[in-house]
Design an enzyme around this catalytic site. Structure first.
Site, mmCIF file in Angstrom:
data_model
loop_
_atom_site.group_PDB
_atom_site.id
_atom_site.type_symbol
_atom_site.label_atom_id
_atom_site.label_comp_id
_atom_site.label_asym_id
_atom_site.label_seq_id
_atom_site.Cartn_x
_atom_site.Cartn_y
_atom_site.Cartn_z
ATOM 1 N N ASP A 32 0.695 -1.169 -0.022
ATOM 2 C CA ASP A 32 -0.009 0.053 0.044
ATOM 3 C C ASP A 32 0.678 1.421 -0.006
ATOM 4 O O ASP A 32 1.975 1.308 0.434
ATOM 5 C CB ASP A 32 -1.027 -0.182 1.151
ATOM 6 N N ASN A 58 -10.700 -2.377 -5.756
ATOM 7 C CA ASN A 58 -9.920 -1.585 -6.543
ATOM 8 C C ASN A 58 -10.496 -1.237 -7.688
ATOM 9 O O ASN A 58 -10.265 -0.233 -8.514
ATOM 10 C CB ASN A 58 -8.466 -2.018 -6.619
HETATM 11 C C1 IPE Z 1 -5.375 -2.604 -0.369
HETATM 12 O O1 IPE Z 1 -5.020 -1.437 -0.417
HETATM 13 C C2 IPE Z 1 -5.168 -3.459 -1.679
HETATM 14 C C3 IPE Z 1 -4.006 -3.568 -2.260
HETATM 15 C C4 IPE Z 1 -2.793 -3.082 -1.660
HETATM 16 C C5 IPE Z 1 -4.048 -4.077 -3.561
HETATM 17 P P1 IPE Z 1 -6.172 -0.133 -0.610
HETATM 18 O O2 IPE Z 1 -5.485 0.964 -0.825
HETATM 19 O O3 IPE Z 1 -7.188 -0.546 -1.879
HETATM 20 O O4 IPE Z 1 -7.032 -0.358 0.745
HETATM 21 P P2 IPE Z 1 -8.024 0.820 1.455
HETATM 22 O O5 IPE Z 1 -8.900 1.258 0.441
HETATM 23 O O6 IPE Z 1 -6.773 1.848 1.715
HETATM 24 O O7 IPE Z 1 -8.478 0.209 2.765
HETATM 25 C C1 IPE Z 2 -1.328 0.246 -3.504
HETATM 26 O O1 IPE Z 2 -1.077 1.452 -3.407
HETATM 27 C C2 IPE Z 2 -1.650 -0.572 -4.825
HETATM 28 C C3 IPE Z 2 -3.035 -0.733 -5.224
HETATM 29 C C4 IPE Z 2 -4.016 -0.812 -4.577
HETATM 30 C C5 IPE Z 2 -3.186 -1.433 -6.432
HETATM 31 P P1 IPE Z 2 -2.487 2.557 -3.559
HETATM 32 O O2 IPE Z 2 -2.738 2.902 -4.929
HETATM 33 O O3 IPE Z 2 -3.616 2.098 -2.686
HETATM 34 O O4 IPE Z 2 -1.930 3.873 -2.882
HETATM 35 P P2 IPE Z 2 -2.357 4.814 -1.972
HETATM 36 O O5 IPE Z 2 -2.842 4.068 -0.572
HETATM 37 O O6 IPE Z 2 -3.537 5.426 -2.570
HETATM 38 O O7 IPE Z 2 -1.368 5.768 -1.474
HETATM 39 MG MG MG Z 3 -3.928 2.676 -0.663
#
Ligand code: IPE
Ligand code: IPE
Ligand code: MG
Length: 236
Positions: A15, A63
């Site tokens: 994340d 996502n």
């Molecule tokens: C969890 O991260 C999913 C992945 C790392 C693929 P998200 O960024 O989607 O989670 P939330 O929305 O902050 O809970």
């Molecule tokens: C995790 O990074 C990757 C995926 C969920 C695919 P994020 O895209 O959630 O990055 P933040 O949390 O918005 O910074």
């Molecule tokens: Mg995230």
């Protein structure tokens, strides 16, 4: 002092890619590219250290709520990445598996996933489980449907349903997760491997995923080795 051996199964919620990029004045998708590079380094490191099972959260069922542009960039990145960046798989005899729902992943993504699984299915090295279009609740719903069908078809006696049988009917039949790492400072599970993390240890480093390098991973493993796991018993 180290109490524990290395974890058998490590699961990483990768994340913070978006924030990493925005802080550098770049689009979120730039962060995903950097995250993909980091993942490759971590895989090499993990398998060099002798980890047996590595699960990573690459894309959640939720996502798909993101912009069309971000989702399609991620899908193209998966295609490019799985085709070009997986040379380490051969060297370490890694078996690549995927967890998640196939629908509605694009055909091109599914075909590179299938090719990787096919090419590595006979490998006897570590297992690399990529959770893509994965949701823990979706997995439990899908498992329930599959077991129910077997019961209705008379293939399983209802009294045979127990914790182990459930594990065998998840997307992948892997040992329980010992250690969950979620980067970026968020303190939540976000629907990741809900069944498998029952007795896992958790670690929440503040760094965004692109900055979670080998050194950070080594620190995480040291922290794990200091934990005292009890599984509901008494302190050793
Ligand atoms: C969890 O991260 C999913 C992945 C790392 C693929 P998200 O960024 O989607 O989670 P939330 O929305 O902050 O809970
Ligand atoms: C995790 O990074 C990757 C995926 C969920 C695919 P994020 O895209 O959630 O990055 P933040 O949390 O918005 O910074
Ligand atoms: Mg995230």
């Amino acid at each position: 002092m180290e109490n524990q051996a290395l974890p058998n199964h490590v699961a990483i919620i990768m994340d913070g890619n978006g924030r990493w990029a925005l802080e550098r004045g770049k689009p979120r998708t730039f962060g995903h590219r950097e995250g993909a590079k980091t993942l490759k380094k971590l895989c090499r490191y993990a398998f060099d250290r002798g980890l047996k099972y590595l699960s990573v959260f690459a894309f959640s069922t939720e996502n798909f709520k993101r912009s069309e542009e971000e989702v399609s960039t991620l899908m193209n990145l998966f295609i490019e990445y799985f085709q070009k960046e997986f040379d380490f798989v051969k060297k370490d005899h890694v078996k690549v598996v995927f967890s998640g729902r196939r629908n509605p992943l694009p055909e091109k993504v599914l075909s590179v996933m299938d090719r990787m699984m096919e090419e590595t299915k006979g490998n006897d090295g570590p297992v690399f489980n990529i959770c893509l279009n994965y949701g823990g609740q979706a997995e439990i719903a899908d498992m329930t449907k599959n077991i129910s069908k077997l019961v209705l078809d008379g293939k399983i006696d209802i009294d045979k349903i127990d914790e182990t049988l459930i594990q065998h009917h998840l997307y992948q039949d892997l040992p329980p997760v010992d250690f969950v790492i979620r980067t970026s400072g968020e303190l939540r599970i976000s629907n990741f491997m809900l069944y498998q993390v029952a007795y896992a240890e958790f670690y929440f480093p503040k760094v965004y995923f692109p900055d979670f390098d080998e050194e950070q991973f080594a620190l995480a493993l040291l922290e794990y080795q200091k934990r005292n796991r009890r599984f509901g018993g008494v302190k050793a």
